[in-house]
Design an enzyme around this catalytic site. Structure first.
Site, mmCIF file in Angstrom:
data_model
loop_
_atom_site.group_PDB
_atom_site.id
_atom_site.type_symbol
_atom_site.label_atom_id
_atom_site.label_comp_id
_atom_site.label_asym_id
_atom_site.label_seq_id
_atom_site.Cartn_x
_atom_site.Cartn_y
_atom_site.Cartn_z
ATOM 1 N N ARG A 47 5.884 -41.447 -11.817
ATOM 2 C CA ARG A 47 5.233 -40.730 -12.906
ATOM 3 C C ARG A 47 3.665 -41.175 -13.265
ATOM 4 O O ARG A 47 2.988 -40.616 -13.740
ATOM 5 C CB ARG A 47 6.161 -40.652 -14.172
ATOM 6 C CG ARG A 47 6.363 -42.355 -14.590
ATOM 7 C CD ARG A 47 7.466 -42.272 -15.735
ATOM 8 N NE ARG A 47 6.579 -42.523 -16.980
ATOM 9 C CZ ARG A 47 7.590 -42.740 -18.048
ATOM 10 N NH1 ARG A 47 8.794 -42.880 -17.916
ATOM 11 N NH2 ARG A 47 7.077 -42.995 -19.449
ATOM 12 N N GLU B 89 18.274 -40.844 -18.691
ATOM 13 C CA GLU B 89 16.905 -40.884 -18.086
ATOM 14 C C GLU B 89 17.196 -41.039 -16.598
ATOM 15 O O GLU B 89 16.077 -41.193 -15.925
ATOM 16 C CB GLU B 89 15.964 -41.568 -18.785
ATOM 17 C CG GLU B 89 16.208 -43.172 -19.049
ATOM 18 C CD GLU B 89 15.190 -43.791 -19.914
ATOM 19 O OE1 GLU B 89 14.172 -43.155 -19.982
ATOM 20 O OE2 GLU B 89 15.558 -44.795 -20.288
ATOM 21 N N HIS C 189 2.136 -44.218 -20.216
ATOM 22 C CA HIS C 189 2.518 -44.536 -21.468
ATOM 23 C C HIS C 189 1.183 -44.427 -22.203
ATOM 24 O O HIS C 189 1.148 -44.275 -23.356
ATOM 25 C CB HIS C 189 3.189 -46.116 -21.739
ATOM 26 C CG HIS C 189 4.242 -45.923 -21.363
ATOM 27 N ND1 HIS C 189 5.091 -46.111 -19.958
ATOM 28 C CD2 HIS C 189 5.556 -45.537 -22.003
ATOM 29 C CE1 HIS C 189 6.410 -46.158 -20.062
ATOM 30 N NE2 HIS C 189 6.885 -45.671 -21.303
ATOM 31 N N CYS D 177 13.921 -36.669 -26.293
ATOM 32 C CA CYS D 177 12.683 -37.381 -26.630
ATOM 33 C C CYS D 177 11.678 -37.723 -25.601
ATOM 34 O O CYS D 177 10.624 -38.346 -25.872
ATOM 35 C CB CYS D 177 13.123 -38.925 -27.309
ATOM 36 S SG CYS D 177 13.860 -40.167 -25.962
ATOM 37 N N ASN E 28 11.085 -37.847 -19.187
ATOM 38 C CA ASN E 28 9.766 -38.460 -18.376
ATOM 39 C C ASN E 28 10.332 -39.271 -17.153
ATOM 40 O O ASN E 28 10.023 -39.078 -16.208
ATOM 41 C CB ASN E 28 8.938 -39.615 -19.047
ATOM 42 C CG ASN E 28 8.428 -39.056 -20.536
ATOM 43 O OD1 ASN E 28 8.413 -37.661 -20.804
ATOM 44 N ND2 ASN E 28 8.306 -39.811 -21.596
ATOM 45 N N ASP E 29 11.343 -40.062 -17.451
ATOM 46 C CA ASP E 29 12.100 -40.739 -16.359
ATOM 47 C C ASP E 29 12.778 -40.126 -15.733
ATOM 48 O O ASP E 29 12.998 -39.930 -14.285
ATOM 49 C CB ASP E 29 12.855 -41.988 -16.830
ATOM 50 C CG ASP E 29 11.807 -43.139 -17.017
ATOM 51 O OD1 ASP E 29 10.742 -43.352 -16.254
ATOM 52 O OD2 ASP E 29 11.898 -43.801 -18.237
ATOM 53 N N ARG F 248 14.640 -48.192 -30.086
ATOM 54 C CA ARG F 248 15.231 -48.458 -28.637
ATOM 55 C C ARG F 248 15.017 -49.933 -28.472
ATOM 56 O O ARG F 248 13.758 -50.531 -28.549
ATOM 57 C CB ARG F 248 13.996 -47.573 -27.706
ATOM 58 C CG ARG F 248 14.665 -47.754 -26.387
ATOM 59 C CD ARG F 248 14.091 -47.076 -25.348
ATOM 60 N NE ARG F 248 12.518 -47.399 -25.331
ATOM 61 C CZ ARG F 248 11.696 -46.670 -24.496
ATOM 62 N NH1 ARG F 248 12.179 -45.537 -23.953
ATOM 63 N NH2 ARG F 248 10.652 -47.058 -24.321
ATOM 64 N N ARG G 77 9.303 -46.881 -29.551
ATOM 65 C CA ARG G 77 9.249 -47.827 -28.584
ATOM 66 C C ARG G 77 9.002 -49.255 -29.019
ATOM 67 O O ARG G 77 7.912 -49.626 -29.414
ATOM 68 C CB ARG G 77 8.220 -47.242 -27.634
ATOM 69 C CG ARG G 77 8.667 -46.173 -26.813
ATOM 70 C CD ARG G 77 7.384 -45.594 -25.825
ATOM 71 N NE ARG G 77 7.890 -44.439 -25.049
ATOM 72 C CZ ARG G 77 7.533 -43.134 -25.427
ATOM 73 N NH1 ARG G 77 6.789 -42.985 -26.439
ATOM 74 N NH2 ARG G 77 7.831 -42.106 -24.481
#
Ligand code: PEP
Ligand code: MG
Length: 755
Positions: free
Chosen positions: A638, A604, A363, A675, A627-628, A506, A470
């Protein structure tokens, strides 16, 4: 043997420099395996030789002077094979080479073990015996284990220039930089400020004392504070613990009162060390004495001493809040740079970020891209504590860090920095232009954010709205859960800043690498654990408070959408949708004019990708969290720099899964966007365009780059490239294909330093 190994490893890890580490190794190995000689050769590929770097048993004067040809002799053989070679009678071996300069008599027994880092041989650890000797398996694995410990120390020394200075190895070898993950593109040159976690002795950087007398005062006050708290703890615990357990407190108090601990620390401050550095060094020196003891009980005392050190440090840090002087060109460096530390640096001074832990998908890296700050993550060999104030270059395109660069490297990077600025100006020209392919397909670009953007910043004007807000960050920087009212203020700001454009909020996605200081989660596998909506379902009160705040914040604006993270099963979606409906109905009953928002889910987790039809039927929109999704499909954490090379959104399995998601969404007329960071990564953007995703959402720093990509391709060209990529079996092939395609349309500068 295991205990000796443990002790030597401790010593090597705490050695102040490479020479000290090598000296420990050669002395201890020779003694432990009862050999006549132990030496270390470092490999100098540039000059095709192995240089004697340390020895116990041969002539000391030969160190740094004697070298062996790269591919000759038994040392050359160990290097070529990259595995241990054990020969009981070396002179009769065809590869034997007799060297006189080292003062060698004829040695028979030979054991050579390679020192390897990232698949590359850095040197050879050699053990010799006058008489013929067959080293047994235990001895070989012992030496092998120690050789592995040396690899990190050698890489540090290479990067800092210590190796070329002390051993006369070629100064400008390619290894003069440290490798990490390219995590936010761009080039930065600046001075290091080390950031570190509180109460962590190891993380304290080397600094000079500014006002020795004042620091000594602080130190004395901290010691007195610890003493007082230990005494009161002892009294309190005395009522519930048996006498023998209380002995620990007596021992700690005794150590604290010991003259050596106090006077040595003060002595160090007088010699110019900063109080925290002086404390760290004194504690480590004392702890090492115990570490070296063979008795297990006594060795354990080392951890008591370190515990004491942490307590004093905690007092020092709370009594004297950190005040850091950030230079104009600050490069923030840390073992594990966190989002909050990033926020502490004045934005106009922060030019680069380097973190020993983490990867491009962490992040912090995402925030760095949002801020347009070059970053290299996962620099495993970063000598963090020795970096304060050093000049460094951050190459965020290739994932390289140059510590105290040579003048020639510096001037090359200054040129690249200038080219980067030119690229930036080029991109600025795209402001206000539509995000449209050459054949007229509109691809709306949305913004990923977790902060309220200042009105007027790039993203606010340029984007079609917010594709991913986020909500964790406001939760992370507080000391308790924010209530409904304070959340409303936050959400309202972002909703108003973009209205009437849509903003996708989210719901809380904590867990994984995002923990809340006031909501402890201790899990051995956090990314596979209690995360995202799993927490929301178990704590409906947290979820409902957040939903109420979102719905109330949106009153009268009608631009809010809600998105659920980490969905694995449809039942989760059904339950949470009911909760959202409940919050809405209750608010209505309470008299608030709230509207039901559009609700979407993030795709995800692979399970969601394989149930895309069932999800698409239930919700208003889908958004791929690449990403996930990538981490779960490839089984690559990650954040883990060791496996970061394996993490790629261009992997054929990721591409095939994405195609399946987009096709599923289209079957049900459900809009689908991406996203994850992939959306802002030019080689991947083209493939997403080819798949037909409806929109893309990305960090502000990527927006204009992606717009340039979209405006340079037609959808049919992107489709052809996708078809070609889907036929490929290997990620490298896909990468080459896409980088070539970007070069062909004149966008090579987007994926490498220099245009
Ligand atoms: C993702 O996983 O791709 C995503 C956008 O969510 P986050 O990075 O916050 O986990
Ligand atoms: Mg995610």
């Amino acid at each position: 043997m295991l205990e000796i190994l443990h002790r030597i490893i401790q010593e090597v890890n705490t050695a102040p420099d490479l020479n000290a580490a090598l000296a420990v190794i050669v002395k201890e190995v020779k003694q432990a395996v009862k050999a006549d000689v132990c030496s270390v050769y470092l490999t100098d590929y540039e000059n095709r030789r192995h240089v004697l770097a340390a020895t116990h048993g041969l002539r000391k004067e030969a160190v740094g002077k004697v070298s062996l040809p790269l591919h000759r002799g038994l040392v050359g053989l160990v290097c070529e094979r990259a595995e241990p070679v054990s020969v009981d009678d070396a002179p009769s071996h065809p590869r034997y080479l007799f060297v006189t300069e080292t003062g060698e008599v004829l040695y028979h027994g030979f054991l050579g073990v390679p020192v390897i880092q990232n698949r590359k041989v850095l040197g050879v650890l050699v053990v010799r015996q006058r008489k013929p000797r067959q080293f047994d398996d235990n001895e070989i694995t012992f030496v092998f284990t120690l050789a592995a410990q040396l690899a990190g120390a050698i890489t540090h020394a290479q990067a800092s220039g210590e190796l070329s200075r002390d051993l006369n190895l070629t100064a400008d070898t390619p290894a003069r930089f440290l490798r990490g993950r390219p995590s936010s593109s761009g080039v930065a040159i600046g001075s290091v400020v080390v950031t570190y976690r509180a109460a962590d002795l190891e993380a304290v950087p080397d600094r000079r004392a500014e006002d020795a007398e004042a620091e000594i005062e602080q130190f004395r006050a901290a010691v007195a504070g610890v003493e007082e708290s230990l005494r009161s703890l002892k009294t309190r615990i005395g009522k519930v613990l048996p006498v023998e357990e209380q002995a620990l407190f007596d021992a700690l108090l005794l150590m604290l009162g010991s003259d050596s601990l106090v006077s040595q620390t003060i002595g160090r401050i007088h010699h110019g060390e900063w109080v925290q550095t002086a404390l760290r060094n004194t504690i480590e020196e004392h702890a090492l004495v115990f570490d070296k003891m063979d008795d297990v009980y006594l060795r354990e005392r080392a951890s008591d001493i370190r515990d004491l050190g942490r307590r004093i440090l905690m007092h020092l840090q709370t009594d004297t809040p950190r005040s850091v002087n950030y230079p104009d060109q600050t490069i923030l460096v840390g073992e594990d740079v966190g989002a909050v530390e990033l926020m502490e640096v004045p934005r106009e001074r922060l030019v680069g970020i380097i973190s020993a832990a983490g990867s491009g998908a962490s992040h912090v890296a995402i925030l760095a891209r949002a801020m347009g700050v070059p970053a290299v993550m996962g620099v495993a060999d970063l000598p963090v504590s020795r970096m304060e104030g050093r000049e460094v270059i951050v190459d965020g395109y290739h994932g390289r860090v140059y510590v105290s660069p040579t003048p020639s490297v510096l001037s090359e990077y200054k040129r690249l920095e200038a080219e980067d600025r030119a690229l930036f100006l080029e991109l600025e020209k795209l402001k206000g232009e539509p995000s449209e392919t050459t054949d007229g397909v509109q691809v709306p670009l949305y913004l990923n954010t977790g902060l309220v953007p200042d009105t007027g910043t790039l993203g606010t004007g340029e984007s079609s709205g917010v594709g991913l807000y986020r909500t964790e960050l406001p939760f992370m920087v507080r000391d308790r859960f924010p209530g409904e009212e304070s959340q409303i203020v936050n959400y309202r700001l972002v909703l108003e800043a973009f209205a009437p454009r849509p903003v996708t909020l989210r719901t809380l996605d904590i867990g994984g690498d995002k923990s809340l200081p006031y909501f402890p989660m201790k899990e051995s596998n956090p990314f596979l654990g209690w995360r995202g909506i799993r927490v929301s379902l178990d704590h409906p009160e947290i979820f409902l408070t957040q939903i109420r705040a979102m719905l109330r914040a949106a009153v009268g604006l009608y631009n809010m959408q809600i998105m659920l993270p980490m969905v694995t099963s449809v039942s989760e979606v059904d339950e949470l949708m009911l909760l959202i409906q409940r919050a809405h109905d209750e608010l209505e009953e309470e008299g608030y004019p709230v509207a039901m928002p559009r609700i979407g889910v993030m795709v995800e987790v692979p399970a969601a990708a394989f149930q895309i039809d069932a999800l698409a039927r239930r919700v208003d929109f889908l958004s791929v969290g690449s990403n996930d999704l990538t981490q779960y499909l490839l089984a690559v954490d990650r954040n883990n720099p060791r496996v970061a090379e394996l993490y790629s959104e261009l992997h054929p399995a990721v591409l095939k899964t994405l195609v399946q998601i987009v096709e599923g969404a289209k079957r049900y007329g459900c809009p689908v966007s991406v996203c994850g960071e992939m959306a802002g990564h030019p080689p991947a953007t083209v493939l997403l365009l080819g798949m037909g995703v409806d929109s893309l959402s990305m960090s502000a720093g990527s927006l204009l780059r992606v717009k340039w990509v979209i405006r340079s391709f037609s959808r049919s060209h992107a489709r052809q490239l996708l078809q070609a990529a889907l036929r490929m079996e290997d990620v490298q092939q896909v990468r080459r294909l896409m980088e070539g395609a970007l070069e062909d349309v004149g966008l090579g500068g987007l994926v490498r330093a220099g245009s």
